[in-house]
Design an enzyme around this catalytic site. Structure first.
Site, PDB file in Angstrom:
ATOM      1  N   GLY A   1      -0.215  -6.539   0.546  1.00  0.00           N
ATOM      2  CA  GLY A   1       0.860  -5.832   1.254  1.00  0.00           C
ATOM      3  C   GLY A   1       1.939  -6.823   1.686  1.00  0.00           C
ATOM      4  O   GLY A   1       1.709  -8.029   1.731  1.00  0.00           O
TER       5      GLY A   1
ATOM      6  N   LEU B  52     -14.068  -4.443  13.686  1.00  0.00           N
ATOM      7  CA  LEU B  52     -12.895  -3.678  14.154  1.00  0.00           C
ATOM      8  C   LEU B  52     -13.082  -3.151  15.576  1.00  0.00           C
ATOM      9  O   LEU B  52     -12.395  -2.218  15.987  1.00  0.00           O
ATOM     10  CB  LEU B  52     -12.625  -2.500  13.204  1.00  0.00           C
ATOM     11  CG  LEU B  52     -12.256  -2.833  11.750  1.00  0.00           C
ATOM     12  CD1 LEU B  52     -11.952  -1.558  10.966  1.00  0.00           C
ATOM     13  CD2 LEU B  52     -11.049  -3.777  11.680  1.00  0.00           C
TER      14      LEU B  52
ATOM     15  N   TYR C 205     -12.110  -4.192  18.201  1.00  0.00           N
ATOM     16  CA  TYR C 205     -10.901  -4.342  19.028  1.00  0.00           C
ATOM     17  C   TYR C 205      -9.982  -3.120  18.913  1.00  0.00           C
ATOM     18  O   TYR C 205      -9.057  -2.962  19.707  1.00  0.00           O
ATOM     19  CB  TYR C 205     -10.126  -5.620  18.642  1.00  0.00           C
ATOM     20  CG  TYR C 205      -9.599  -5.650  17.230  1.00  0.00           C
ATOM     21  CD1 TYR C 205      -8.352  -5.109  16.911  1.00  0.00           C
ATOM     22  CD2 TYR C 205     -10.352  -6.204  16.188  1.00  0.00           C
ATOM     23  CE1 TYR C 205      -7.872  -5.123  15.608  1.00  0.00           C
ATOM     24  CE2 TYR C 205      -9.872  -6.225  14.883  1.00  0.00           C
ATOM     25  CZ  TYR C 205      -8.634  -5.685  14.601  1.00  0.00           C
ATOM     26  OH  TYR C 205      -8.170  -5.695  13.318  1.00  0.00           O
TER      27      TYR C 205
ATOM     28  N   ASN D 118     -16.466   0.122   7.971  1.00  0.00           N
ATOM     29  CA  ASN D 118     -15.935  -0.108   9.319  1.00  0.00           C
ATOM     30  C   ASN D 118     -14.989   1.015   9.748  1.00  0.00           C
ATOM     31  O   ASN D 118     -14.989   1.436  10.914  1.00  0.00           O
ATOM     32  CB  ASN D 118     -15.192  -1.457   9.373  1.00  0.00           C
ATOM     33  CG  ASN D 118     -16.141  -2.637   9.298  1.00  0.00           C
ATOM     34  OD1 ASN D 118     -17.347  -2.497   9.522  1.00  0.00           O
ATOM     35  ND2 ASN D 118     -15.618  -3.819   8.984  1.00  0.00           N
TER      36      ASN D 118
ATOM     37  N   ALA E  78      -8.567   6.370   0.021  1.00  0.00           N
ATOM     38  CA  ALA E  78      -7.712   6.351  -1.168  1.00  0.00           C
ATOM     39  C   ALA E  78      -8.564   5.905  -2.342  1.00  0.00           C
ATOM     40  O   ALA E  78      -8.772   4.724  -2.576  1.00  0.00           O
ATOM     41  CB  ALA E  78      -6.536   5.408  -0.961  1.00  0.00           C
TER      42      ALA E  78
ATOM     43  N   TYR F  15     -13.144  -2.850  -9.363  1.00  0.00           N
ATOM     44  CA  TYR F  15     -12.286  -1.819  -8.754  1.00  0.00           C
ATOM     45  C   TYR F  15     -12.907  -0.440  -8.929  1.00  0.00           C
ATOM     46  O   TYR F  15     -13.017   0.331  -7.971  1.00  0.00           O
ATOM     47  CB  TYR F  15     -10.902  -1.874  -9.408  1.00  0.00           C
ATOM     48  CG  TYR F  15      -9.873  -1.003  -8.734  1.00  0.00           C
ATOM     49  CD1 TYR F  15      -9.331  -1.357  -7.500  1.00  0.00           C
ATOM     50  CD2 TYR F  15      -9.423   0.169  -9.336  1.00  0.00           C
ATOM     51  CE1 TYR F  15      -8.372  -0.560  -6.885  1.00  0.00           C
ATOM     52  CE2 TYR F  15      -8.456   0.967  -8.733  1.00  0.00           C
ATOM     53  CZ  TYR F  15      -7.931   0.599  -7.508  1.00  0.00           C
ATOM     54  OH  TYR F  15      -6.974   1.385  -6.900  1.00  0.00           O
TER      55      TYR F  15
ATOM     56  N   ARG G  89       1.554  -4.557 -13.004  1.00  0.00           N
ATOM     57  CA  ARG G  89       1.376  -3.230 -13.594  1.00  0.00           C
ATOM     58  C   ARG G  89       2.561  -2.880 -14.483  1.00  0.00           C
ATOM     59  O   ARG G  89       3.594  -3.542 -14.468  1.00  0.00           O
ATOM     60  CB  ARG G  89       1.171  -2.189 -12.491  1.00  0.00           C
ATOM     61  CG  ARG G  89      -0.262  -2.203 -12.018  1.00  0.00           C
ATOM     62  CD  ARG G  89      -0.541  -1.182 -10.964  1.00  0.00           C
ATOM     63  NE  ARG G  89      -0.095  -1.639  -9.663  1.00  0.00           N
ATOM     64  CZ  ARG G  89      -0.426  -1.035  -8.526  1.00  0.00           C
ATOM     65  NH1 ARG G  89      -1.190   0.015  -8.537  1.00  0.00           N
ATOM     66  NH2 ARG G  89       0.009  -1.507  -7.379  1.00  0.00           N
TER      67      ARG G  89
HETATM   68  N1  UDP Z   1       0.571  -2.272 -19.931  1.00  0.00           N
HETATM   69  C1  UDP Z   1       1.393  -2.744 -20.937  1.00  0.00           C
HETATM   70  N2  UDP Z   1       2.249  -3.772 -20.656  1.00  0.00           N
HETATM   71  C2  UDP Z   1       2.324  -4.348 -19.414  1.00  0.00           C
HETATM   72  C3  UDP Z   1       1.488  -3.851 -18.379  1.00  0.00           C
HETATM   73  C4  UDP Z   1       0.623  -2.809 -18.682  1.00  0.00           C
HETATM   74  O1  UDP Z   1       1.376  -2.253 -22.073  1.00  0.00           O
HETATM   75  O2  UDP Z   1       3.129  -5.271 -19.250  1.00  0.00           O
HETATM   76  C5  UDP Z   1      -0.327  -1.138 -20.221  1.00  0.00           C
HETATM   77  C6  UDP Z   1      -1.784  -1.361 -19.830  1.00  0.00           C
HETATM   78  O3  UDP Z   1      -2.503  -1.953 -20.890  1.00  0.00           O
HETATM   79  C7  UDP Z   1      -2.247   0.070 -19.553  1.00  0.00           C
HETATM   80  C8  UDP Z   1      -0.994   0.761 -19.038  1.00  0.00           C
HETATM   81  O4  UDP Z   1       0.109  -0.050 -19.439  1.00  0.00           O
HETATM   82  O5  UDP Z   1      -2.659   0.693 -20.750  1.00  0.00           O
HETATM   83  C9  UDP Z   1      -0.968   0.928 -17.525  1.00  0.00           C
HETATM   84  O6  UDP Z   1      -1.301  -0.321 -16.963  1.00  0.00           O
HETATM   85  P1  UDP Z   1      -1.227  -0.619 -15.423  1.00  0.00           P
HETATM   86  O7  UDP Z   1      -1.630  -2.035 -15.252  1.00  0.00           O
HETATM   87  O8  UDP Z   1       0.094  -0.213 -14.879  1.00  0.00           O
HETATM   88  O9  UDP Z   1      -2.288   0.342 -14.736  1.00  0.00           O
HETATM   89  P2  UDP Z   1      -3.701   0.952 -15.180  1.00  0.00           P
HETATM   90  O10 UDP Z   1      -3.429   2.371 -15.461  1.00  0.00           O
HETATM   91  O11 UDP Z   1      -4.209   0.246 -16.393  1.00  0.00           O
HETATM   92  O12 UDP Z   1      -4.558   0.713 -13.999  1.00  0.00           O
END
Ligand code: UDP
Length: 312
Positions: free
Chosen positions: A37, A61, A63, A100, A115, A146, A187
């Site tokens: 963040g 947590l 506190y 927590n 989330a 994840y 991403r």
């Molecule tokens: N991707 C891509 N080029 C990039 C980053 C991501 O082609 O520079 C592709 C990645 O392989 C996936 C999709 O885009 O198939 C979405 O990737 P992201 O990391 O955004 O999130 P994900 O849905 O995989 O968690």
């Protein structure tokens, strides 16, 4: 006045959620470790008097005194790049960290929203993904930290509901984009915008024919807020069902930016899901929710943000 704790409130989605809660007249307390963040996402809120606490939800947590009506757990690194660099931290965040927050919910009587993610479906064999699909996850693969963290967080939420009567909510978030994403977060949307703005080639992983369905961040936040106000403790998908290939996303970004940069093809990451699209019939019937932003409108707003961020 209702009082909410937003863990991960200075992150991309968390900070937009805080904006919404302030608009809804909540008193908001933000708790964030600042690992992914950024304080600049909430400077405008701190200036308005919103309380910010720098801290990790996986630490003690006691506190935090309450009262709280609602606790939102938006705290977790969420980019596939983070899966490589901090897998243990990711598991801890939705494990001890979420425990927590559930304990805090038990202590203060607050509702607790987790989330979760479309990653609980893994490399899905059913399409589109509906909440009753159990998923196809490689727990030992690179994304396992994840995927399993989110699956564990859901299981823990339901265990606290069953054993202690905590009023829980679980939102399964599909790919989301918009202002306040970190340009270097790795991403697809931050990568493509950063590459276009810096005059670089766009990196396509694999053949680019894999699909994603992109939701604009304020649409997602609207769904999260409505879910918290509902009485549904079962998982609910929130995402935009408009499905596109990665090649189409590259094309849409280039059209919005008026650019024609080259594409370069790189290796597909391990266990990268081939198809992803939410079935949102549950959110639609239960919450009367549906996304409002078209991909074009959302990308235009996002472009404005990245341009300001990268050219200042
Ligand atoms: N991707 C891509 N080029 C990039 C980053 C991501 O082609 O520079 C592709 C990645 O392989 C996936 C999709 O885009 O198939 C979405 O990737 P992201 O990391 O955004 O999130 P994900 O849905 O995989 O968690």
């Amino acid at each position: 006045m209702r009082r909410a704790l937003v863990a991960g409130g200075s992150g991309f989605v968390g900070s937009h959620l805080c904006d919404r809660l302030i608009d809804e007249n909540y008193e908001v307390v933000i708790l964030d470790s600042l690992v992914t963040g950024r304080k600049k996402n909430i400077t405008h809120l701190i200036e308005k008097g919103v309380q910010f606490i720098e801290g990790n939800i996986a630490d003690d947590l006691s506190y935090l005194k309450g009262p709280f009506d609602e606790i939102y757990n938006m705290a977790s690194p969420a980019s596939p790049v983070d899966f490589k660099t901090m897998p243990i931290y990711i598991l801890e965040t939705s494990g001890q960290g979420h425990k927590n927050l559930l304990e805090l919910g038990k202590r203060t009587g607050a509702k607790v929203l987790f989330a979760s993610s479309s990653e609980v479906y893994g490399d899905a064999e059913k399409h589109p993904q509906k909440e009753d699909y159990f998923g196809n996850v490689n727990c030992a693969g690179e994304r396992g930290c994840y995927d399993e963290a989110k699956r564990f967080g859901e299981a823990l939420s339901m265990a606290y509901k069953r054993e202690h009567g905590v009023d829980v909510r679980i939102v399964r978030i599909f790919n989301t984009y918009g202002p306040r994403m970190r340009p270097d977060d790795g991403r697809v949307i931050p990568n493509f915008f950063s590459q276009v703005i810096q005059g670089k080639s766009l990196t396509i992983y694999g053949d680019g024919k894999q699909t994603r369905s992109l939701c604009y961040v304020t649409d997602l936040v609207d769904g999260i807020f409505k879910l918290m106000q509902s009485n549904c403790s079962e998982p609910v998908n929130i995402g935009n069902p408009f499905e596109t290939t990665i090649l189409d996303i590259a094309d849409s970004v280039q059209r919005v930016c008026g650019s024609k940069n080259e594409l370069i093809f790189q290796e597909l990451p391990e266990n990268d899901p081939k198809l992803r699209k939410p079935d949102i019939s549950k959110a639609s019937s239960l919450l009367s929710w549906k996304p409002q932003y078209s991909l074009k409108d959302g990308l235009e707003k996002t472009y404005e943000y990245f341009r300001a961020e990268l050219t200042q």
